[in-house]
Design a protein around this motif. Structure first.
Motif, PDB file in Angstrom:
ATOM      1  N   ASP A 141       4.265 -13.163   6.355  1.00 33.83           N
ATOM      2  CA  ASP A 141       5.764 -13.351   5.647  1.00 33.83           C
ATOM      3  C   ASP A 141       5.299 -14.873   4.706  1.00 33.83           C
ATOM      4  OD1 ASP A 141       7.515 -11.708   6.278  1.00 33.83           O
ATOM      5  OD2 ASP A 141       8.515 -13.212   8.053  1.00 33.83           O
ATOM      6  N   LYS A 201       6.283  -5.807   4.113  1.00 35.50           N
ATOM      7  CA  LYS A 201       7.643  -4.840   3.675  1.00 35.50           C
ATOM      8  C   LYS A 201       7.738  -5.045   2.178  1.00 35.50           C
ATOM      9  CE  LYS A 201       8.487  -9.967   3.505  1.00 35.50           C
ATOM     10  NZ  LYS A 201       7.091  -9.938   4.494  1.00 35.50           N
ATOM     11  N   SER A 202       8.563  -3.510   2.296  1.00 34.54           N
ATOM     12  CA  SER A 202       8.728  -3.483   0.977  1.00 34.54           C
ATOM     13  C   SER A 202       8.532  -4.432  -0.577  1.00 34.54           C
ATOM     14  CB  SER A 202       9.637  -2.432   1.048  1.00 34.54           C
ATOM     15  OG  SER A 202      11.530  -3.228   0.585  1.00 34.54           O
ATOM     16  N   ARG A 203       8.123  -4.017  -1.498  1.00 31.41           N
ATOM     17  CA  ARG A 203       8.525  -4.557  -2.383  1.00 31.41           C
ATOM     18  C   ARG A 203       9.110  -5.080  -2.757  1.00 31.41           C
ATOM     19  NH1 ARG A 203       9.495  -3.508  -8.761  1.00 31.41           N
ATOM     20  NH2 ARG A 203       7.760  -4.368  -9.675  1.00 31.41           N
ATOM     21  N   ASP A 204      10.541  -4.782  -3.202  1.00 33.38           N
ATOM     22  CA  ASP A 204      11.728  -5.089  -2.970  1.00 33.38           C
ATOM     23  C   ASP A 204      12.545  -6.387  -2.031  1.00 33.38           C
ATOM     24  OD1 ASP A 204      12.770  -3.742  -5.022  1.00 33.38           O
ATOM     25  OD2 ASP A 204      13.923  -1.686  -3.643  1.00 33.38           O
ATOM     26  N   GLU A 205      11.666  -6.084  -0.495  1.00 33.33           N
ATOM     27  CA  GLU A 205      11.889  -7.366  -0.069  1.00 33.33           C
ATOM     28  C   GLU A 205      11.164  -8.998  -0.702  1.00 33.33           C
ATOM     29  OE1 GLU A 205      13.144  -5.281   4.779  1.00 33.33           O
ATOM     30  OE2 GLU A 205      11.023  -5.091   3.665  1.00 33.33           O
ATOM     31  N   ILE A 206       9.820  -7.894  -0.837  1.00 28.30           N
ATOM     32  CA  ILE A 206       9.284  -9.930  -1.340  1.00 28.30           C
ATOM     33  C   ILE A 206      10.141 -10.258  -2.515  1.00 28.30           C
ATOM     34  CG2 ILE A 206       7.498 -10.784  -2.319  1.00 28.30           C
ATOM     35  CD1 ILE A 206       5.449  -7.701  -0.154  1.00 28.30           C
ATOM     36  N   ARG A 208      13.135  -9.985  -3.552  1.00 25.33           N
ATOM     37  CA  ARG A 208      14.300 -10.708  -3.261  1.00 25.33           C
ATOM     38  C   ARG A 208      14.013 -12.384  -2.579  1.00 25.33           C
ATOM     39  NH1 ARG A 208      18.607  -7.377  -4.329  1.00 25.33           N
ATOM     40  NH2 ARG A 208      17.956  -5.110  -4.242  1.00 25.33           N
ATOM     41  N   GLU A 209      12.959 -11.764  -2.053  1.00 25.08           N
ATOM     42  CA  GLU A 209      12.156 -13.693  -1.225  1.00 25.08           C
ATOM     43  C   GLU A 209      12.078 -14.371  -2.162  1.00 25.08           C
ATOM     44  OE1 GLU A 209       9.880 -12.553   1.473  1.00 25.08           O
ATOM     45  OE2 GLU A 209      11.054 -11.814   3.642  1.00 25.08           O
ATOM     46  N   ASP A 212      15.480 -15.656  -3.485  1.00 23.67           N
ATOM     47  CA  ASP A 212      15.888 -16.751  -2.984  1.00 23.67           C
ATOM     48  C   ASP A 212      15.335 -17.865  -2.908  1.00 23.67           C
ATOM     49  OD1 ASP A 212      17.716 -14.146  -1.995  1.00 23.67           O
ATOM     50  OD2 ASP A 212      16.992 -14.082  -0.864  1.00 23.67           O
TER      51      ASP A 212
END
Length: 220
Positions: A141, A201-206, A208-209, A212
């Protein structure tokens, strides 16, 4: 008189007893000496087996290290980390009965520290896995985010060079996730499953992080 023969009989009986004791003592001494010789033989045999076992273990360790060196030559991307990690300053320590990884990652003040399991420590000591692989597993992460922070401020050829560098590391999937067009220029063949317990992680997960964390990014 009967007294003299009786004394003689008692003396003869005592002599016989002494002789029996002496014979028993000599027999036990011989048995003890045989046991000592046998014990010495077994000790030498045990020591010889122990030396052979130590030598076999040493050879096995050497073979494992040699195999690891060959793997590093054949598959360099399994052992390299993006340069957002300062490996020269990262270290391992042991206290409180546990092993700890202290890693210097771009964007973090000081070390980021996490513990590893005793089985991972044993695998590292045997040369089965490397420090780079352990860092990649436990700090995925933090490394993902450090790469994203760096790349967001780059464009054009500079960004292209950074992405190419990342694709030659344990995090080779990350540029492909964030920049789908990289799939067309990625090296042929699948590297899936080659990393040591490494999950991206997926592209969207990264993304979105990153949103945030306050970055101005649009999901597309």
């Amino acid at each position: 008189m009967r007294t003299v023969p009786m004394i003689q009989e008692q003396l003869d009986e005592l002599r016989q007893k002494v002789e029996n004791i002496q014979q028993n003592l000599e027999h036990r001494t011989r048995e003890r000496n045989k046991a000592k010789v046998e014990a010495e033989r077994l000790k030498k045999e045990r020591d010889a087996y122990a030396r052979k076992a130590e030598e076999s273990e040493r050879r096995a360790k050497d073979a494992m290290k040699e195999a690891g060196s060959l793997r590093r030559l054949l598959y360099p991307w399994r052992y390299e980390l993006p340069d957002v990690v300062d490996l020269s300053r990262s270290k391992m320590s042991r206290h409180g009965g546990r092993c700890w990884l202290h890693v210097t990652i771009e964007g973090h003040n000081g070390y980021v520290t996490k513990s590893i399991s005793s089985s991972e420590e044993a695998m590292y000591e045997r040369g089965v896995i490397t420090k780079e692989q352990l860092i990649a597993k436990h700090f995925t992460d933090e490394i993902d985010r450090a790469c994203c922070r760096r790349w967001l401020g780059m464009k054009g050829a500079t960004l292209e060079r950074e992405l190419q560098k990342a694709m030659g590391t344990l995090f080779h999937q990350l540029p492909q996730i964030l920049f789908p067009h990289k799939l067309f220029t990625a090296p042929g063949g699948s590297r899936e499953g080659e990393n040591f317990n490494l999950r991206h992680k997926s592209r969207d997960e990264i993304l979105r992080e990153m949103i945030d964390e306050g970055y101005n990014i649009k999901l597309s």
